[in-house]
Design a protein around this motif. Sequence first.
Motif, mmCIF file in Angstrom:
data_model
loop_
_atom_site.group_PDB
_atom_site.id
_atom_site.type_symbol
_atom_site.label_atom_id
_atom_site.label_comp_id
_atom_site.label_asym_id
_atom_site.label_seq_id
_atom_site.Cartn_x
_atom_site.Cartn_y
_atom_site.Cartn_z
ATOM 1 N N GLN A 41 -3.860 14.422 6.510
ATOM 2 C CA GLN A 41 -3.783 13.023 6.077
ATOM 3 C C GLN A 41 -5.133 12.545 5.549
ATOM 4 O OE1 GLN A 41 -1.769 10.303 8.794
ATOM 5 N NE2 GLN A 41 -0.842 12.024 9.859
ATOM 6 N N VAL A 42 -6.211 12.918 6.252
ATOM 7 C CA VAL A 42 -7.557 12.535 5.808
ATOM 8 C C VAL A 42 -7.842 13.121 4.425
ATOM 9 C CG1 VAL A 42 -10.026 12.815 6.259
ATOM 10 C CG2 VAL A 42 -8.463 12.242 8.136
ATOM 11 N N ALA A 43 -7.449 14.358 4.205
ATOM 12 C CA ALA A 43 -7.682 15.000 2.908
ATOM 13 C C ALA A 43 -6.913 14.294 1.799
ATOM 14 C CB ALA A 43 -7.290 16.474 2.974
ATOM 15 N N LEU A 44 -5.713 13.840 2.091
ATOM 16 C CA LEU A 44 -4.916 13.114 1.092
ATOM 17 C C LEU A 44 -5.537 11.757 0.780
ATOM 18 C CD1 LEU A 44 -1.352 14.011 2.438
ATOM 19 C CD2 LEU A 44 -2.376 14.810 0.299
ATOM 20 N N VAL A 45 -6.052 11.100 1.816
ATOM 21 C CA VAL A 45 -6.759 9.835 1.582
ATOM 22 C C VAL A 45 -8.001 10.080 0.733
ATOM 23 C CG1 VAL A 45 -8.008 7.927 2.663
ATOM 24 C CG2 VAL A 45 -5.892 8.767 3.701
ATOM 25 N N ALA A 46 -8.741 11.128 1.035
ATOM 26 C CA ALA A 46 -9.963 11.449 0.288
ATOM 27 C C ALA A 46 -9.668 11.690 -1.184
ATOM 28 C CB ALA A 46 -10.647 12.674 0.894
ATOM 29 N N ALA A 47 -8.468 12.182 -1.484
ATOM 30 C CA ALA A 47 -8.073 12.434 -2.875
ATOM 31 C C ALA A 47 -7.577 11.173 -3.573
ATOM 32 C CB ALA A 47 -6.999 13.514 -2.917
ATOM 33 N N GLY A 48 -7.582 10.038 -2.850
ATOM 34 C CA GLY A 48 -7.174 8.776 -3.453
ATOM 35 C C GLY A 48 -5.680 8.589 -3.545
ATOM 36 N N LEU A 49 -4.911 9.274 -2.699
ATOM 37 C CA LEU A 49 -3.453 9.284 -2.834
ATOM 38 C C LEU A 49 -2.756 8.276 -1.933
ATOM 39 C CD1 LEU A 49 -2.982 13.163 -2.987
ATOM 40 C CD2 LEU A 49 -2.969 11.521 -4.887
ATOM 41 N N GLY A 50 -3.505 7.493 -1.170
ATOM 42 C CA GLY A 50 -2.892 6.508 -0.310
ATOM 43 C C GLY A 50 -3.799 6.152 0.848
ATOM 44 N N VAL A 51 -3.260 5.352 1.770
ATOM 45 C CA VAL A 51 -3.994 4.969 2.975
ATOM 46 C C VAL A 51 -3.248 5.525 4.176
ATOM 47 C CG1 VAL A 51 -4.829 2.880 1.844
ATOM 48 C CG2 VAL A 51 -2.777 2.767 3.294
ATOM 49 N N ALA A 52 -3.936 5.631 5.304
ATOM 50 C CA ALA A 52 -3.318 6.198 6.501
ATOM 51 C C ALA A 52 -3.854 5.520 7.739
ATOM 52 C CB ALA A 52 -3.574 7.705 6.575
ATOM 53 N N LEU A 53 -3.034 5.457 8.765
ATOM 54 C CA LEU A 53 -3.452 4.958 10.072
ATOM 55 C C LEU A 53 -3.668 6.177 10.954
ATOM 56 C CD1 LEU A 53 -3.862 2.381 11.835
ATOM 57 C CD2 LEU A 53 -1.538 2.778 12.664
ATOM 58 N N VAL A 54 -4.927 6.461 11.314
ATOM 59 C CA VAL A 54 -5.257 7.701 12.016
ATOM 60 C C VAL A 54 -6.046 7.385 13.285
ATOM 61 C CG1 VAL A 54 -6.439 9.928 11.849
ATOM 62 C CG2 VAL A 54 -5.275 8.977 9.851
ATOM 63 N N PRO A 55 -5.606 7.907 14.432
ATOM 64 C CA PRO A 55 -6.362 7.707 15.682
ATOM 65 C C PRO A 55 -7.738 8.356 15.605
ATOM 66 C CG PRO A 55 -4.125 8.467 16.127
ATOM 67 C CD PRO A 55 -4.350 8.627 14.661
ATOM 68 N N GLU A 94 0.832 -1.197 0.000
ATOM 69 C CA GLU A 94 0.000 0.000 0.000
ATOM 70 C C GLU A 94 0.875 1.259 0.000
ATOM 71 O OE1 GLU A 94 -3.136 0.291 -0.381
ATOM 72 O OE2 GLU A 94 -3.775 -1.794 -0.118
ATOM 73 N N ARG A 95 0.333 2.317 -0.562
ATOM 74 C CA ARG A 95 0.976 3.627 -0.521
ATOM 75 C C ARG A 95 0.499 4.342 0.743
ATOM 76 N NH1 ARG A 95 2.809 5.769 -5.381
ATOM 77 N NH2 ARG A 95 1.892 7.817 -4.914
ATOM 78 N N TRP A 96 1.438 4.647 1.648
ATOM 79 C CA TRP A 96 1.075 5.155 2.967
ATOM 80 C C TRP A 96 1.220 6.667 3.066
ATOM 81 C CZ3 TRP A 96 -1.259 2.728 6.913
ATOM 82 C CH2 TRP A 96 -1.324 1.324 6.865
ATOM 83 N N ILE A 97 0.299 7.241 3.796
ATOM 84 C CA ILE A 97 0.361 8.651 4.194
ATOM 85 C C ILE A 97 0.643 8.646 5.693
ATOM 86 C CG2 ILE A 97 -0.926 10.806 4.377
ATOM 87 C CD1 ILE A 97 -2.690 9.583 2.031
ATOM 88 N N SER A 98 1.694 9.329 6.110
ATOM 89 C CA SER A 98 2.146 9.212 7.494
ATOM 90 C C SER A 98 2.604 10.556 8.034
ATOM 91 C CB SER A 98 3.308 8.213 7.574
ATOM 92 O OG SER A 98 3.943 8.244 8.840
ATOM 93 N N GLN A 99 2.719 10.630 9.351
ATOM 94 C CA GLN A 99 3.392 11.762 9.959
ATOM 95 C C GLN A 99 4.884 11.694 9.641
ATOM 96 O OE1 GLN A 99 2.521 12.242 14.121
ATOM 97 N NE2 GLN A 99 0.494 13.058 13.716
ATOM 98 N N PRO A 100 5.615 12.798 9.794
ATOM 99 C CA PRO A 100 7.048 12.810 9.458
ATOM 100 C C PRO A 100 7.865 11.921 10.390
ATOM 101 C CG PRO A 100 6.151 15.042 9.545
ATOM 102 C CD PRO A 100 5.107 14.136 10.124
#
Length: 303
Positions: free
Chosen positions: A233-247, A195-201
């Motif tokens: 991160q949520v906005a990037l997921v909404a744009a279809g750019l990856g998945v994220a693990l978000v509390p 998967e393509r991940w969206i993460s904190q730095p």
Amino acid sequence: MLDLGRLRALHAVSVHGTVGGAAAALGYTPSAVSQQIAKLERETRTTLLERQGRGIRLTDEAHQLVATAEQLLSLVEEAEVRLEERRGLPAGRLAIGCFASAARGLMPRALAELARRHPSLDARLTEVDPHLSIELVARGVIDLAVAHDWDIAPMPTPPGVEQAVIGDDLCDVLVPRAHPLSERASVRREELAGERWISQPPGTVCHDWLMRTLRSTGYEPHIVHQAEENHTQVALVAAGLGVALVPRLGRGTLPPEVTPVRLDPVPTRRLRALWRTGAARRPAITETVRTLQELWPSVAAAI
């Protein structure tokens, strides 16, 4: 006679590394902090701050004053604790450091409740990284920290700092609505390979946890985007750019383009309140911790 307020300003510059960071922590303007330092330099006839590139550095004399300031501030804190303890009511200023999602999802209710119950208590919030907030508590810059650690990465507590558990915050994998996993009730960690991940730095608690967890399944996470704010991160997921693990705490309502999927086993981060041992008897501390623990079940149920 050295002025305690000016020593406090120098101490804050030492902790935060910049005049701007010290000003934010103390609730002053940067110019006010600079004026305090300039007056202290005149009083001591000593250069305390020197230019270093675009930043500043403390001189050796400044470091000696900072060590003295820490001792004096500790004595002042002890006197304040004794006075407040005698009154038996939370009062005075309480500096609280808190990480971003709790500052958004928990602290507004807690601060409002404290203000309603204890009008003599002046609780002030500063948003800071969890790791930094613990150091700020240990050094006496803030009175109380709300921080978090993860189930596989416990938070080390420095000597002289006590803690109490506030509650557990659960996390979900967020995927775009068109993603194949969006129809699943849950997913195992090993199924997320590729998967393509969206993460904190890097260097943040959440990033370190994600890398350690996914590597434990035998593959290297593919981080394509990095963003500090969960809303980004949520906005990037909404744009279809990856998945994220978000509390869940502070996440807010998800847009229709984003689907939360339960990760099995569920990642959990534990919220903790931390304070200095010397301030443990202070009613402002005990009441604030009690209020946070009291509010947590209703906050957790609503997210």
